[in-house]
Design an enzyme around this catalytic site. Structure first.
Site, PDB file in Angstrom:
ATOM      1  N   HIS A 195       0.896  -1.277  -0.062  1.00 30.61           N
ATOM      2  CA  HIS A 195       0.130   0.050   0.061  1.00 30.61           C
ATOM      3  C   HIS A 195       0.844   1.087  -0.073  1.00 30.61           C
ATOM      4  O   HIS A 195       0.353   2.391  -0.500  1.00 30.61           O
ATOM      5  CB  HIS A 195      -1.177   0.037   1.247  1.00 30.61           C
ATOM      6  CG  HIS A 195      -2.160  -1.086   0.984  1.00 30.61           C
ATOM      7  ND1 HIS A 195      -2.116  -2.372   1.171  1.00 30.61           N
ATOM      8  CD2 HIS A 195      -3.022  -1.127  -0.160  1.00 30.61           C
ATOM      9  CE1 HIS A 195      -3.278  -2.897   0.780  1.00 30.61           C
ATOM     10  NE2 HIS A 195      -3.863  -2.209   0.037  1.00 30.61           N
ATOM     11  N   GLU A 439     -11.080 -10.040  -5.755  1.00 32.12           N
ATOM     12  CA  GLU A 439      -9.800  -9.837  -5.419  1.00 32.12           C
ATOM     13  C   GLU A 439      -9.075 -11.142  -5.171  1.00 32.12           C
ATOM     14  O   GLU A 439      -7.950 -11.445  -5.059  1.00 32.12           O
ATOM     15  CB  GLU A 439      -9.542  -9.027  -4.279  1.00 32.12           C
ATOM     16  CG  GLU A 439      -9.924  -7.610  -4.322  1.00 32.12           C
ATOM     17  CD  GLU A 439      -9.756  -6.786  -3.429  1.00 32.12           C
ATOM     18  OE1 GLU A 439      -8.698  -5.769  -3.538  1.00 32.12           O
ATOM     19  OE2 GLU A 439     -10.694  -6.767  -2.378  1.00 32.12           O
ATOM     20  N   ASP A 463      -4.489  -7.371  -5.595  1.00 31.25           N
ATOM     21  CA  ASP A 463      -4.801  -8.771  -4.765  1.00 31.25           C
ATOM     22  C   ASP A 463      -5.024  -9.900  -5.689  1.00 31.25           C
ATOM     23  O   ASP A 463      -4.773 -11.193  -5.221  1.00 31.25           O
ATOM     24  CB  ASP A 463      -6.146  -8.259  -3.685  1.00 31.25           C
ATOM     25  CG  ASP A 463      -5.234  -7.654  -2.377  1.00 31.25           C
ATOM     26  OD1 ASP A 463      -4.340  -8.213  -1.955  1.00 31.25           O
ATOM     27  OD2 ASP A 463      -6.086  -6.668  -1.987  1.00 31.25           O
ATOM     28  N   CYS A 510     -10.130  -1.876 -10.784  1.00 27.58           N
ATOM     29  CA  CYS A 510      -9.608  -0.731 -10.109  1.00 27.58           C
ATOM     30  C   CYS A 510      -8.134  -1.136  -9.577  1.00 27.58           C
ATOM     31  O   CYS A 510      -7.766  -0.266  -8.792  1.00 27.58           O
ATOM     32  CB  CYS A 510     -10.477  -0.285  -8.977  1.00 27.58           C
ATOM     33  SG  CYS A 510     -10.607  -1.528  -7.605  1.00 27.58           S
TER      34      CYS A 510
HETATM   35  C1  PEP Z   1      -6.531  -4.255  -5.384  1.00 33.03           C
HETATM   36  O1  PEP Z   1      -6.297  -5.164  -4.699  1.00 33.03           O
HETATM   37  O2  PEP Z   1      -6.528  -4.402  -6.849  1.00 33.03           O
HETATM   38  C2  PEP Z   1      -7.276  -3.128  -5.026  1.00 33.03           C
HETATM   39  C3  PEP Z   1      -7.436  -1.953  -5.734  1.00 33.03           C
HETATM   40  O3  PEP Z   1      -7.220  -2.674  -3.429  1.00 33.03           O
HETATM   41  P1  PEP Z   1      -6.093  -2.487  -2.641  1.00 33.03           P
HETATM   42  O4  PEP Z   1      -4.922  -2.219  -3.621  1.00 33.03           O
HETATM   43  O5  PEP Z   1      -6.353  -1.415  -1.784  1.00 33.03           O
HETATM   44  O6  PEP Z   1      -5.761  -3.739  -1.845  1.00 33.03           O
HETATM   45 MG    MG Z   2      -7.261  -5.068  -2.633  1.00 37.74          MG
END
Ligand code: PEP
Ligand code: MG
Length: 582
Positions: A195, A439, A463, A510
């Site tokens: 993150h 995910e 994920d 996303c």
């Molecule tokens: C993902 O897992 O692609 C996602 C958009 O969520 P995060 O990166 O916040 O886990």
């Molecule tokens: Mg994610």
């Protein structure tokens, strides 16, 4: 002599940065020294001086926190200020200096160790988390005692235009440093989908992560070239190299300026197919960047930051005020609010025990799992999102679904929330779309059932790739295996699109893959028509979309899916390029 260190690059629209190194210490800042009895008075005075400088410093940092910062950074700093006068820390350290005739830095270290021992034995989760604060404060005082410009509170010296080199950074560090005008990050740990890395990309700060021993090999203050495109950090570059990289910085600036011409242009392919481009938001202030880059909405608002850098939990009103602010800022374009996704590398002090104590946090109580187990985390947020839907177009999105039963539970909770709000006479939009993130491979492979229950699906590739390829997204040792074009990943995406088509459920993406211009032809060829990304990528992606012939890409992709196992990622991209521009 020039030396180059290698890591993994994380870049938004700024691939290169040049700046002086600002090293953040990770090891102890002090060692034991005995002092003569007649120096004890002077040592006590030195401690007082360091305490005063640490206090002044924290006070000045406090005034620099922008009011737009959603987190309780100010509270966090207040707690540190209080500790600077706490007798358990300060008086006890003074006693140790007097009784044992040792240097102030070491006395602090001993007192820190005994306090941490006590905290570690406490039953109370909240108090236990305070040990990190003790560490931060102690290190800061030690830094002033050592007259070193390094502190791990990140609240030191002038960071503007400098390259912060650290063992690791937390998402909260990254935000604080962005506010303070940092030029680039170099870290020893962390994978490209951690993150912190995603945040660095979204904050548009060139970053190289996984640079082993960076804090040992690089020197405080030396000029560094951070090339986030190639994942290289150069120290001691000669003037010819520096010229070259300065030109790179300039040409990236020019590219950004030239892309501005696309802001008002439609996001439509060469053969006339519209592709919806949405923004991912990390913080409320990203709204501005989303709008400036022409987003048609927000496809992912990560709400974790409301929970970080504070001791308590945000209540319903705080959630509500935050969402309404964003809705107003978006001025009519839709906002997709993702419910809390804590765990893995994002933690909140108030839930530190449940979200971090597991041996394998990626497979543990994360995201919706944690929320369903801890309703005090979830219910205020659910109520706030449902209420916010009365203020503008809002969509609610559930992260990390792994079973249909989880979705049924959440839908039940939302229905219950709506009934309660109705009884209380509070407004909401009864038609607010509810979606889920794909995910986990299990979610992808049950996408048909999920799609029948939900209004939309959004593929979170960060994920999905982690769980499909069994590579920890924050472990730099396996980041070389991270491959968005892996046949297994592409087949899962394809499957989700086909399964959702049966119930005409909309699918977007996303994850970071959606904002990477290299992959856009693949995604359009697979059938995606809605992509959500960090705002800095919107125009670059729009440029690619406008150059694509979606009909040709789709036909080519249909064919390529049959031969996927025998194609390298480069061959796949080349074949699509050939189909797009025969
Ligand atoms: C993902 O897992 O692609 C996602 C958009 O969520 P995060 O990166 O916040 O886990
Ligand atoms: Mg994610």
């Amino acid at each position: 002599m020039t030396s180059a260190l290698l890591g993994v690059g994380v870049t938004g629209s700024r691939p290169v940065a040049i700046g002086n190194a600002f090293l953040l210490a990770s090891g102890p800042l002090t060692s034991a020294e005995n002092i003569p009895a007649d120096h004890i008075g002077a040592e006590l005075a030195r401690l007082d001086d360091a305490l005063t400088r640490a206090r002044r410093h924290l006070e000045s940092v406090r005034t620099q926190i922008p009011t737009s910062t959603p987190m309780r950074i100010a509270e966090f700093i207040d707690a540190h200020l209080l500790m600077l006068t706490d007798s358990a820390l300060v008086d006890a350290t003074r006693d140790l200096i007097r009784q044992q005739a040792i240097n102030a830095g070491w006395a602090l270290q001993l007192q820190r160790d005994s306090l941490v021992d006590i905290f570690d034995q406490m039953e109370d989760d909240y108090l236990r988390t305070r040990r990190d604060d003790i560490d931060h404060v102690v290190r800061q005082i030690q830094a002033f005692l050592a007259n070193e410009p390094r502190t791990d509170s990140l609240a030191a010296a002038d960071i503007r235009g400098r390259v912060v080199v650290a063992s690791d950074l937390t998402p909260a560090d990254a935000i604080m440093l962005r506010h303070r005008g940092v030029a680039a990050f170099v870290t020893e740990h962390g994978g490209p989908m951690s993150h912190t890395a995603i945040l660095a990309r979204s904050l548009d700060i060139p970053t190289v992560i996984g640079v082993h021993n960076a804090t040992r090999l690089l020197r405080q203050g030396e000029l560094l070239v951070v090339n986030a495109e190639t994942g290289t950090v150069l120290a001691g570059a000669d003037s010819r190299m520096l010229d070259h990289y300065r030109r790179r910085v300039e040409s990236a600036d020019e590219r950004r300026t030239s892309l501005r011409r696309l802001v008002r242009e439609p996001s439509t392919s060469r053969d006339g197919v519209p592709v919806v481009l949405l923004a991912n938001l990390e913080l409320p202030e990203d709204v501005e960047a989303a709008r400036a880059n022409g987003a048609s909405g927000v496809g992912l608002y990560r709400t974790e930051f409301l929970y970080m850098n504070r001791s308590g939990l945000p209540d319903e009103e705080e959630h509500y005020a935050n969402y309404v602010d964003i809705i107003r800022g978006l001025d009519g374009i839709p906002l997709t609010i993702r419910t809390l996704d804590l765990g893995l590398d994002k933690h909140a002090d108030a839930v530190i025990e449940t979200s971090t104590s597991l041996t394998n946090p990626a497979l543990g109580l994360r995201a919706i799992r944690l929320c369903l187990k801890e309703p005090q985390l979830f219910v205020p947020q659910l109520r706030a999102i449902v209420r916010a839907s009365a203020e503008g177009p809002v969509r609610l999105m559930i992260p990390m679904i792994s079973s249909i039963a989880e979705v049924d539970t959440v839908l039940g909770m939302i229905a219950e929330t709506r009934r309660t709000l109705r009884r209380q006479g509070l407004a909401f939009d009864p038609l607010m779309p509810i979606g889920g993130m794909i995910e986990v491979p299990a979610a992808a492979l049950t996408a048909g059932g999920l799609a029948r229950r939900l209004d939309f699906l959004s593929i979170g590739t960060n994920d999905l790739i982690q769980y499909t390829l069994a590579i920890d997204r924050i472990d730099d040792a396996v980041s070389y295996l991270f491959e968005p074009l892996h046949p297994a990943v592409l087949r899962l995406i394809r499957y989700v699109l086909q399964a959702a088509a049966a119930s005409r459920t909309q699918v977007s993406m996303c994850g970071e893959m959606a904002g990477d211009p290299r992959y856009v032809p693949v995604l359009l060829g697979l059938g995606l028509r809605e992509l959500s990304m960090q705002p800095g990528s919107l125009l670059e992606v729009k440029d690619v979309v406008r150059g694509c012939h979606i009909g040709a890409l789709q036909a080519a992709m249909d064919d390529l899916m049959e031969r996927l196992d025998d194609l390298t990622p480069t061959e796949l991209l080349d074949a699509l390029e050939e189909a797009n521009h025969p």
